[in-house]
Enzyme design. Structure first.
Site, PDB file in Angstrom:
ATOM      1  N   GLU A   1      25.689  40.255  55.588  1.00 60.24           N
ATOM      2  CA  GLU A   1      26.925  39.463  55.582  1.00 60.24           C
ATOM      3  C   GLU A   1      27.857  39.965  56.687  1.00 60.24           C
ATOM      4  O   GLU A   1      27.591  40.999  57.312  1.00 60.24           O
ATOM      5  CB  GLU A   1      27.619  39.564  54.212  1.00 60.24           C
ATOM      6  CG  GLU A   1      26.848  38.836  53.118  1.00 60.24           C
ATOM      7  CD  GLU A   1      27.389  39.060  51.720  1.00 60.24           C
ATOM      8  OE1 GLU A   1      28.327  39.862  51.559  1.00 60.24           O
ATOM      9  OE2 GLU A   1      26.856  38.436  50.788  1.00 60.24           O
TER      10      GLU A   1
ATOM     11  N   HIS B   1      38.650  34.028  51.882  1.00 60.34           N
ATOM     12  CA  HIS B   1      37.249  33.849  52.289  1.00 60.34           C
ATOM     13  C   HIS B   1      37.201  32.710  53.296  1.00 60.34           C
ATOM     14  O   HIS B   1      37.789  31.652  53.072  1.00 60.34           O
ATOM     15  CB  HIS B   1      36.380  33.530  51.064  1.00 60.34           C
ATOM     16  CG  HIS B   1      34.920  33.731  51.320  1.00 60.34           C
ATOM     17  ND1 HIS B   1      34.202  32.913  52.158  1.00 60.34           N
ATOM     18  CD2 HIS B   1      34.047  34.662  50.877  1.00 60.34           C
ATOM     19  CE1 HIS B   1      32.942  33.337  52.207  1.00 60.34           C
ATOM     20  NE2 HIS B   1      32.833  34.399  51.442  1.00 60.34           N
TER      21      HIS B   1
ATOM     22  N   ARG C   1      35.754  39.515  57.796  1.00 60.66           N
ATOM     23  CA  ARG C   1      36.278  38.322  57.135  1.00 60.66           C
ATOM     24  C   ARG C   1      37.699  37.942  57.558  1.00 60.66           C
ATOM     25  O   ARG C   1      38.022  36.767  57.691  1.00 60.66           O
ATOM     26  CB  ARG C   1      36.248  38.611  55.642  1.00 60.66           C
ATOM     27  CG  ARG C   1      36.162  37.422  54.800  1.00 60.66           C
ATOM     28  CD  ARG C   1      35.880  37.830  53.381  1.00 60.66           C
ATOM     29  NE  ARG C   1      34.470  37.888  53.092  1.00 60.66           N
ATOM     30  CZ  ARG C   1      33.996  38.208  51.889  1.00 60.66           C
ATOM     31  NH1 ARG C   1      34.815  38.491  50.909  1.00 60.66           N
ATOM     32  NH2 ARG C   1      32.694  38.209  51.673  1.00 60.66           N
TER      33      ARG C   1
ATOM     34  N   HIS D   1      40.664  34.709  47.923  1.00 54.79           N
ATOM     35  CA  HIS D   1      39.374  35.107  47.365  1.00 54.79           C
ATOM     36  C   HIS D   1      39.430  36.446  46.641  1.00 54.79           C
ATOM     37  O   HIS D   1      38.791  36.626  45.606  1.00 54.79           O
ATOM     38  CB  HIS D   1      38.387  35.193  48.535  1.00 54.79           C
ATOM     39  CG  HIS D   1      36.995  35.557  48.164  1.00 54.79           C
ATOM     40  ND1 HIS D   1      36.207  34.747  47.374  1.00 54.79           N
ATOM     41  CD2 HIS D   1      36.230  36.635  48.495  1.00 54.79           C
ATOM     42  CE1 HIS D   1      35.016  35.322  47.225  1.00 54.79           C
ATOM     43  NE2 HIS D   1      35.005  36.469  47.877  1.00 54.79           N
TER      44      HIS D   1
ATOM     45  N   ARG E   1      38.585  44.160  52.838  1.00 53.38           N
ATOM     46  CA  ARG E   1      37.340  44.581  52.180  1.00 53.38           C
ATOM     47  C   ARG E   1      36.106  44.094  52.935  1.00 53.38           C
ATOM     48  O   ARG E   1      36.039  42.926  53.346  1.00 53.38           O
ATOM     49  CB  ARG E   1      37.304  44.024  50.753  1.00 53.38           C
ATOM     50  CG  ARG E   1      35.987  44.232  50.055  1.00 53.38           C
ATOM     51  CD  ARG E   1      36.049  43.697  48.643  1.00 53.38           C
ATOM     52  NE  ARG E   1      36.168  42.271  48.593  1.00 53.38           N
ATOM     53  CZ  ARG E   1      35.143  41.431  48.412  1.00 53.38           C
ATOM     54  NH1 ARG E   1      33.917  41.885  48.277  1.00 53.38           N
ATOM     55  NH2 ARG E   1      35.343  40.131  48.363  1.00 53.38           N
TER      56      ARG E   1
HETATM   57  P1  FAD Z   1      36.448  39.875  36.637  1.00 50.14           P
HETATM   58  O1  FAD Z   1      34.988  39.692  36.721  1.00 50.14           O
HETATM   59  O2  FAD Z   1      37.308  38.857  37.276  1.00 50.14           O
HETATM   60  O3  FAD Z   1      36.808  39.967  35.091  1.00 50.14           O
HETATM   61  C1  FAD Z   1      38.146  40.044  34.667  1.00 50.14           C
HETATM   62  C2  FAD Z   1      38.135  40.039  33.158  1.00 50.14           C
HETATM   63  O4  FAD Z   1      39.422  40.346  32.653  1.00 50.14           O
HETATM   64  C3  FAD Z   1      37.769  38.686  32.552  1.00 50.14           C
HETATM   65  O5  FAD Z   1      36.928  38.932  31.470  1.00 50.14           O
HETATM   66  C4  FAD Z   1      39.117  38.144  32.063  1.00 50.14           C
HETATM   67  O6  FAD Z   1      39.022  37.265  30.985  1.00 50.14           O
HETATM   68  C5  FAD Z   1      39.782  39.440  31.642  1.00 50.14           C
HETATM   69  N1  FAD Z   1      41.245  39.391  31.590  1.00 50.14           N
HETATM   70  C6  FAD Z   1      42.108  39.194  32.609  1.00 50.14           C
HETATM   71  N2  FAD Z   1      43.376  39.246  32.156  1.00 50.14           N
HETATM   72  C7  FAD Z   1      43.305  39.487  30.832  1.00 50.14           C
HETATM   73  C8  FAD Z   1      44.271  39.637  29.815  1.00 50.14           C
HETATM   74  N3  FAD Z   1      45.576  39.536  30.041  1.00 50.14           N
HETATM   75  N4  FAD Z   1      43.843  39.872  28.548  1.00 50.14           N
HETATM   76  C9  FAD Z   1      42.512  39.954  28.253  1.00 50.14           C
HETATM   77  N5  FAD Z   1      41.552  39.807  29.196  1.00 50.14           N
HETATM   78  C10 FAD Z   1      41.949  39.577  30.453  1.00 50.14           C
HETATM   79  N6  FAD Z   1      32.147  40.561  45.421  1.00 50.14           N
HETATM   80  C11 FAD Z   1      31.033  41.168  45.874  1.00 50.14           C
HETATM   81  O7  FAD Z   1      30.976  42.397  45.972  1.00 50.14           O
HETATM   82  N7  FAD Z   1      29.954  40.418  46.207  1.00 50.14           N
HETATM   83  C12 FAD Z   1      29.938  39.062  46.119  1.00 50.14           C
HETATM   84  O8  FAD Z   1      28.953  38.426  46.408  1.00 50.14           O
HETATM   85  C13 FAD Z   1      31.107  38.411  45.665  1.00 50.14           C
HETATM   86  N8  FAD Z   1      31.158  37.054  45.588  1.00 50.14           N
HETATM   87  C14 FAD Z   1      32.267  36.474  45.054  1.00 50.14           C
HETATM   88  C15 FAD Z   1      32.288  35.088  44.892  1.00 50.14           C
HETATM   89  C16 FAD Z   1      33.369  34.478  44.294  1.00 50.14           C
HETATM   90  C17 FAD Z   1      33.386  32.979  44.118  1.00 50.14           C
HETATM   91  C18 FAD Z   1      34.474  35.254  43.874  1.00 50.14           C
HETATM   92  C19 FAD Z   1      35.668  34.611  43.240  1.00 50.14           C
HETATM   93  C20 FAD Z   1      34.469  36.629  44.064  1.00 50.14           C
HETATM   94  C21 FAD Z   1      33.369  37.245  44.644  1.00 50.14           C
HETATM   95  N9  FAD Z   1      33.329  38.626  44.822  1.00 50.14           N
HETATM   96  C22 FAD Z   1      32.206  39.218  45.301  1.00 50.14           C
HETATM   97  C23 FAD Z   1      34.378  39.476  44.269  1.00 50.14           C
HETATM   98  C24 FAD Z   1      33.886  40.007  42.911  1.00 50.14           C
HETATM   99  O9  FAD Z   1      33.143  39.022  42.258  1.00 50.14           O
HETATM  100  C25 FAD Z   1      35.020  40.427  42.023  1.00 50.14           C
HETATM  101  O10 FAD Z   1      35.920  41.235  42.742  1.00 50.14           O
HETATM  102  C26 FAD Z   1      34.507  41.206  40.829  1.00 50.14           C
HETATM  103  O11 FAD Z   1      33.543  40.446  40.144  1.00 50.14           O
HETATM  104  C27 FAD Z   1      35.653  41.540  39.900  1.00 50.14           C
HETATM  105  O12 FAD Z   1      35.130  42.101  38.738  1.00 50.14           O
HETATM  106  P2  FAD Z   1      36.122  42.611  37.635  1.00 50.14           P
HETATM  107  O13 FAD Z   1      35.314  43.146  36.513  1.00 50.14           O
HETATM  108  O14 FAD Z   1      37.133  43.484  38.243  1.00 50.14           O
HETATM  109  O15 FAD Z   1      36.932  41.293  37.169  1.00 50.14           O
HETATM  110  C1  SIN Z   2      30.098  35.866  49.589  1.00 52.55           C
HETATM  111  O1  SIN Z   2      29.046  35.692  49.005  1.00 52.55           O
HETATM  112  O2  SIN Z   2      30.347  35.429  50.704  1.00 52.55           O
HETATM  113  C2  SIN Z   2      31.153  36.648  48.904  1.00 52.55           C
HETATM  114  C3  SIN Z   2      30.886  38.057  49.117  1.00 52.55           C
HETATM  115  C4  SIN Z   2      32.083  38.866  48.765  1.00 52.55           C
HETATM  116  O3  SIN Z   2      33.147  38.348  48.421  1.00 52.55           O
HETATM  117  O4  SIN Z   2      31.942  40.079  48.872  1.00 52.55           O
END
Ligand code: FAD
Ligand code: SIN
Length: 524
Positions: A114, A242, A289, A350, A385
């Site tokens: 990437e 993004h 990015r 993003h 990032r």
């Molecule tokens: P999340 O997975 O967002 O989970 C947050 C949790 O907190 C959820 O369960 C939600 O319900 C809960 N929550 C929030 N507020 C409250 C509250 N007040 N009370 C109770 N529960 C609450 N990163 C990569 O490294 N590689 C990738 O390929 C990539 N692709 C991506 C594609 C997309 C479309 C997006 C949006 C992001 C992508 N990212 C990627 C970024 C990455 O997915 C996220 O940064 C990561 O998954 C975040 O994980 P997390 O556990 O911190 O939060």
């Molecule tokens: C993507 O698949 O382009 C998202 C990857 C990322 O947010 O790290």
């Protein structure tokens, strides 16, 4: 209702679930999550997770790429630690039951590349890696007898000395967290969760902006809670856009076109069908990015058009259909055959690089409170990032926080003097339109004035408008029963305020923070 748990986790994405599995043998664990358990950014991750798994690559190269993408302001020690730990954390994910694609011989991981990566090092599961990670972790969590997973429970506020009647300011030494107040979204009751250790894993705040790839749950709740509890936050000016979300204005969240497609050979093109990245960076479509998003933004402004193109046709039909089946199917639904047509794209909010400031153990400035995943700020990302380092950071810090919390929990008692939430004197809020209208106003202000390109004037305008929205919403809050939408709106306003405040304080163009009033960035 009052509950007592050893380890309280807010959020069921990759960070919350990984931490839960690690601490579950050492006490009673409860995960609160505001929607369905699987809803969060994790499940939408496409590209994958970055790690150096074979000798053809090296830790030094991954470290270098991360530092370059971060524009020189990453915490080098954190970068080294995270990247060196990556292979162990990947092996653990596999042990929990997560499947990553293997190469044609079936004995090595198939690796993607990437933007900003000098090597192929992205482990993935087709183009829906996050869904597979979330599935694997949720299954493991649901099988564990010590973990209770409670859906539709909305954490409102951290409980600190403030709730015991003490005045707490950001200068108060030794602020402690005793748990959280949480709204049961089915009964509208506000429960008290008292915990020895609390982990915030609440994900990002993409919904501060009108166009975002993040799901509706990403409203910055954890950051806002820490702000209200007077904890330390950092780097929120670095909001990552993004470059390539699918242009389909009616759709929310915006559907992502993974950067892995550019890694496989897709190129950005203008509305005239010509490549333009050579004007901006020698790495062309695979530049970091922030650079690519700014280039697209500029080309859109020059042409006056709301989208540009990603041309993936050169990748070949079979590779596109087999390697990117979800994107292929999604585009086909909209009448775009990506093997023959260019894909209309535009940038979308993003990822938040900053957040709750934590140390190497994931511990925040508030005692007994940890943070991991997107809501935290570890120092790994610096000003921008590197792609696919987010899922990696989440598993590394869930691990570090778990190791530390398992030790400290032995010396912490429940605080039984915590009072229950007081909702006396509040009337029912019947005017939902006040909340929805204010939310979209806020999102437009942030998109137009605090987006990819900023200026002093734009930031001042956003701040002035935000003040009005803040006052109106606090007034609504003071006379209403607390609901999830109202709470989320307050959190979005708090996060917007923090982004603007930190953006105004950053007097240098660096990484994702770019202002027309500051000096041009150096080449990197
Ligand atoms: P999340 O997975 O967002 O989970 C947050 C949790 O907190 C959820 O369960 C939600 O319900 C809960 N929550 C929030 N507020 C409250 C509250 N007040 N009370 C109770 N529960 C609450 N990163 C990569 O490294 N590689 C990738 O390929 C990539 N692709 C991506 C594609 C997309 C479309 C997006 C949006 C992001 C992508 N990212 C990627 C970024 C990455 O997915 C996220 O940064 C990561 O998954 C975040 O994980 P997390 O556990 O911190 O939060
Ligand atoms: C993507 O698949 O382009 C998202 C990857 C990322 O947010 O790290």
């Amino acid at each position: 209702m009052r509950y007592e748990v050893d380890f309280l986790i807010i959020g069921s994405g990759i960070a919350g679930l990984s931490f839960a599995l690690k601490v579950a043998s050492y006490g009673k664990v409860c995960i609160l999550t505001k929607g369905d358990a699987s809803e969060g950014s994790t499940r939408y991750a496409q590209g994958g997770i970055a790690a150096v798994m074979y000798d053809s690559d090296s830790f030094d190269k991954h470290i270098h790429d991360t530092l370059v993408a971060g524009d020189g302001i990453c915490d080098r020690e954190v970068v080294e630690m995270t990247i060196r730990e990556a292979p162990d954390r990947i092996r653990e994910l596999v042990q929990y039951g997560v499947n990553f694609d293997l190469d044609n011989h079936g004995n090595r991981f198939d690796l993607h590349r990437e933007g900003g990566h000098s090597e192929f090092r992205i482990l993935h599961h087709k183009d829906n890696t996050g869904e597979e990670i979330e599935r694997g972790l949720l299954e493991a969590v649901r099988q564990h007898p010590n973990i209770e997973l409670k859906e539709r429970q909305f954490a409102i506020d951290l409980i600190t000395q403030h709730h015991l009647g003490q005045r707490v300011t950001k200068h108060t030494p030794g602020i402690e967290c005793y748990g959280v107040y949480a709204l049961d979204c089915d009964t509208n009751r506000i429960d008290t969760y008292i915990a020895k250790v609390t982990l915030l894993a609440t994900g990002g705040m993409g919904n501060v902006y009108s166009t975002t790839t993040t799901p509706v749950i990403s409203t910055g709740d954890g950051v806002a809670m820490v702000h209200r509890a007077r904890g330390v936050l950092s780097d929120l000016e670095f909001m990552q856009f993004h470059p390539t979300s699918l242009y389909n204005p009616a759709e929310k969240p915006a559907f992502l076109i993974t950067e892995a497609m550019r890694g496989a050979g897709a190129v950005l093109k203008g509305r005239d069908g010509k490549e333009f990245m050579q004007k901006y960076d020698k790495r062309l479509s695979l530049a970091p990015r922030d650079i690519v998003a700014r280039a697209i933004d500029n080309e859109m402004k020059l042409s006056g058009k709301p989208y540009l193109y990603l041309d993936a046709r050169g990748i070949g039909k079979q590779h596109l259909i087999e390697g990117f089946p979800n994107i292929y199917a999604k585009c086909l639904e909209l009448g775009i055959n990506i093997t023959k047509d260019m894909i209309p794209i535009r940038p979308a909010a993003h990822y938040q690089c900053g957040g709750i400031k934590v140390d190497k153990h994931g511990e925040s400035s508030i005692k007994h409170l940890y943070a991991a995943g997107e809501c935290s700020c570890t120092g790994l990302h610096g000003g921008n990032r590197l792609a696919s380092n987010s899922l990696l950071e989440a598993v590394v810090y869930a691990h570090n926080a778990a190791v530390h919390a398992i030790e400290s929990v032995k010396n912490i008692d429940f605080n039984a003097s915590v009072p229950d939430w007081n909702s006396d004197g509040m009337v029912l809020n019947e005017e939902m339109v006040l909340i929805t209208q204010t939310k979209s106003e806020l999102q437009e202000i942030m998109w137009n004035y605090v987006g990819i390109v900023r200026s002093d004037l734009r930031l001042q305008r956003a701040f002035d408008r935000l003040n009005l929205i803040f006052r109106e919403t606090e007034d609504l809050y003071n006379r209403s029963v607390l609901t999830e939408p109202l709470s989320e709106l307050r959190n979005l306003i708090a996060c917007s305020y923090l982004i603007i405040k930190m953006a105004r304080a950053r007097r240098q163009n660096v990484g994702l923070h770019y202002s027309l009033d500051l000096l041009e960035q150096k080449e990197r």
